[in-house]
Write an enzyme that holds these catalytic residues in place. Structure first.
Site, PDB file in Angstrom:
ATOM      1  N   SER A 126       0.815  -1.216   0.000  1.00 48.80           N
ATOM      2  CA  SER A 126       0.000   0.000   0.000  1.00 48.80           C
ATOM      3  C   SER A 126       0.851   1.269   0.000  1.00 48.80           C
ATOM      4  CB  SER A 126      -0.920   0.014   1.224  1.00 48.80           C
ATOM      5  OG  SER A 126      -1.630  -1.192   1.331  1.00 48.80           O
TER       6      SER A 126
HETATM    7  N1  SAH Z   1      -0.415  -4.479   4.159  1.00 47.68           N
HETATM    8  C1  SAH Z   1       0.327  -4.967   2.991  1.00 47.68           C
HETATM    9  C2  SAH Z   1      -0.381  -4.707   1.694  1.00 47.68           C
HETATM   10  C3  SAH Z   1      -1.543  -5.595   1.524  1.00 47.68           C
HETATM   11  S1  SAH Z   1      -2.175  -5.779  -0.114  1.00 47.68           S
HETATM   12  C4  SAH Z   1       1.732  -4.414   2.953  1.00 47.68           C
HETATM   13  O1  SAH Z   1       2.065  -3.561   3.783  1.00 47.68           O
HETATM   14  O2  SAH Z   1       2.503  -4.861   2.096  1.00 47.68           O
HETATM   15  C5  SAH Z   1      -3.601  -6.736   0.326  1.00 47.68           C
HETATM   16  C6  SAH Z   1      -3.322  -8.149   0.736  1.00 47.68           C
HETATM   17  O3  SAH Z   1      -4.537  -8.674   1.222  1.00 47.68           O
HETATM   18  C7  SAH Z   1      -2.896  -9.063  -0.389  1.00 47.68           C
HETATM   19  O4  SAH Z   1      -1.673  -9.657  -0.074  1.00 47.68           O
HETATM   20  C8  SAH Z   1      -4.020 -10.098  -0.485  1.00 47.68           C
HETATM   21  O5  SAH Z   1      -3.567 -11.390  -0.819  1.00 47.68           O
HETATM   22  C9  SAH Z   1      -4.575 -10.059   0.914  1.00 47.68           C
HETATM   23  N2  SAH Z   1      -5.953 -10.520   1.111  1.00 47.68           N
HETATM   24  C10 SAH Z   1      -7.041 -10.330   0.330  1.00 47.68           C
HETATM   25  N3  SAH Z   1      -8.128 -10.900   0.888  1.00 47.68           N
HETATM   26  C11 SAH Z   1      -7.720 -11.465   2.062  1.00 47.68           C
HETATM   27  C12 SAH Z   1      -8.375 -12.208   3.098  1.00 47.68           C
HETATM   28  N4  SAH Z   1      -9.675 -12.494   3.074  1.00 47.68           N
HETATM   29  N5  SAH Z   1      -7.623 -12.625   4.143  1.00 47.68           N
HETATM   30  C13 SAH Z   1      -6.304 -12.364   4.207  1.00 47.68           C
HETATM   31  N6  SAH Z   1      -5.635 -11.671   3.262  1.00 47.68           N
HETATM   32  C14 SAH Z   1      -6.330 -11.217   2.202  1.00 47.68           C
END
Ligand code: SAH
Length: 217
Positions: free
Chosen positions: A62
């Protein structure tokens, strides 16, 4: 050319401040976590770019401004137990770990869990537990949480997450369509009811799971 990551990190934090982030603890945490270790090697030159950066498996790390905004909205305190949904690279979990007692973070993609665990371990973050699973259901084993941050956009606020909030606990989540969302802030009041406020427009990757979008949507 050698990149001076300390200087780039300080410049990123100065920019966040100019963009209106006032929470000094959040700013200091972001001035500490080495983001260059969380972006894929091929994007190293974008380590401190104030925008999203691609991760493996079609995901993104993000935008720093949004990470700061969400963590600031949670009004974190050092004794907090925090839950993050969407570990991705582990960057936001690392920042949060400097602001609270314990971080639990859930990721649905096994590869990302594996990379995040190795990276967070190598960097010495000892108060982060990375779990593989569907984060829309929360992580009941360690509930209740004083703060929950969802790093992917869902169609609604998952009831399971709301119900794992402690009294006065705050939850922040992007809610909307798969392309555009708004940040929603939800908090549990003393009488057991929930407060709810809609904040700024954002763009996140989809939250996929039982209380999110279907995989094929
Ligand atoms: N916070 C992260 C960025 C996250 S991007 C960072 O600092 O790098 C969003 C992430 O959410 C992705 O890796 C995706 O695979 C995950 N995601 C999507 N739906 C999800 C769910 N139901 N449970 C857990 N992870 C999920």
């Amino acid at each position: 050319m050698e990149m001076d990551f300390d200087q780039l990190r300080a410049a990123m934090v100065a920019e966040l401040q100019e963009q209106g982030i006032r929470d000094t603890a959040v700013l200091q945490a972001m001035n500490t976590v080495p983001r260059e270790h969380f972006v894929p090697d091929e994007y190293l030159e974008y380590a401190y770019y104030n925008g999203p950066v691609p991760l493996p498996a079609k995901q993104t790390i993000s935008q720093p401004f949004v990470v700061a905004l969400m963590l600031a909205a949670l009004k974190l305190k050092p004794h907090f137990n925090l839950l993050e949904i969407g570990t991705g690279s582990g960057y936001a979990a690392a920042v949060a770990s400097l602001l609270v007692r314990q971080v639990h973070t859930i990721e649905r993609q096994a590869k990302l869990v594996q990379y995040a665990k190795i990276r967070l371990n190598q960097l010495g973050y000892a108060n982060i537990a990375v779990h593989l699973g569907d984060g829309t259901l929360g992580w009941p084993a360690a509930a209740p949480y004083d703060a929950i941050v969802v790093a992917a956009g869902g169609p609604t606020v998952p009831v399971s997450l709301r119900n794992q909030l402690a009294v006065n606990g705050r939850l922040i989540i992007p809610v909307g369509t798969q392309k555009k969302q708004k940040l929603h802030l939800v908090w549990r009041k003393k009488d057991g009811r929930f407060g709810h406020k809609v904040l700024t427009p954002v763009r996140f990757v989809p939250l996929i799971g039982r209380e999110g979008w279907d995989e094929g949507d």
